[in-house]
Motif scaffolding. Structure first.
Motif, PDB file in Angstrom:
ATOM      1  N   ALA A  87       0.385  -1.311  -0.489  1.00 23.66           N
ATOM      2  CA  ALA A  87       0.017   0.214  -0.028  1.00 23.66           C
ATOM      3  C   ALA A  87       0.859   1.128  -0.361  1.00 23.66           C
ATOM      4  O   ALA A  87       0.170   2.756  -0.394  1.00 23.66           O
ATOM      5  N   ALA A  89       3.085   2.413  -2.343  1.00 22.94           N
ATOM      6  CA  ALA A  89       2.938   3.021  -3.587  1.00 22.94           C
ATOM      7  C   ALA A  89       1.439   3.692  -3.476  1.00 22.94           C
ATOM      8  O   ALA A  89       1.956   4.111  -4.290  1.00 22.94           O
ATOM      9  N   ASP A  90       0.774   3.834  -3.104  1.00 23.58           N
ATOM     10  CA  ASP A  90      -0.464   4.661  -3.492  1.00 23.58           C
ATOM     11  C   ASP A  90      -0.578   5.681  -2.591  1.00 23.58           C
ATOM     12  O   ASP A  90      -1.348   6.948  -2.599  1.00 23.58           O
ATOM     13  N   THR A  92       0.619   8.900  -0.630  1.00 24.36           N
ATOM     14  CA  THR A  92       1.736  10.415  -1.377  1.00 24.36           C
ATOM     15  C   THR A  92       2.113  11.688   0.050  1.00 24.36           C
ATOM     16  O   THR A  92       0.776  11.469   0.887  1.00 24.36           O
TER      17      THR A  92
END
Length: 139
Positions: A87, A89-90, A92
């Motif tokens: 997760a 990677a998602d 920001t």
């Protein structure tokens, strides 16, 4: 997660690092800045708390903000850890959080980098650290 203690072993002062019951020796090769580790972990915990994420997810997401990082290696033992790591990677991170983590992890300048900055210092009030010289006007 296991218990982490920095600078102590069995209640006695030591420069050994103990993480999850494992102790690393005083000598590291290549050298490791052990004073930096608690600062980085504290910053990761602060950002994770503020963002409502796990420390692992924040650490991985932060590494993915680096332009020179092409991949990260995850170390999951359980399905939940794997899902949490993936997760990242998602995620920001805010610019403020990235700046906080960058500041906590900043390395001391190494030679020759530090000497270049040292040479730019203000010498006797001369801006830029360089002596200025003006050629005499031609007659």
């Amino acid at each position: 997660m296991g218990r982490r203690r920095f600078g102590t072993r069995h209640g006695k002062s030591s420069s050994a690092l103990e993480v999850e019951g494992r102790t690393w020796p005083r000598f590291d090769f290549p050298p490791v800045d052990r004073a930096r580790l608690p600062r980085v972990l504290a910053a990761l915990r602060d950002v994770a708390g503020a963002a409502g994420l796990s420390v692992a997810r924040v650490a991985l997401a932060w590494h993915l903000t680096r332009p020179f990082v092409t991949s990260v290696i995850i170390g999951a033992k359980t399905r939940e850890q794997l899902d949490d790591n993936l997760a990242a990677a998602d995620v920001t991170l805010s610019p403020e959080h990235v700046e906080q983590l960058d500041g906590a992890s900043a390395l001391s300048p190494e030679y020759p980098g530090w000497i270049l900055e040292w040479q730019k210092r203000d010498v006797r009030g001369v801006a830029g650290g360089r002596w200025s010289w003006t050629a005499p006007a031609s007659t």
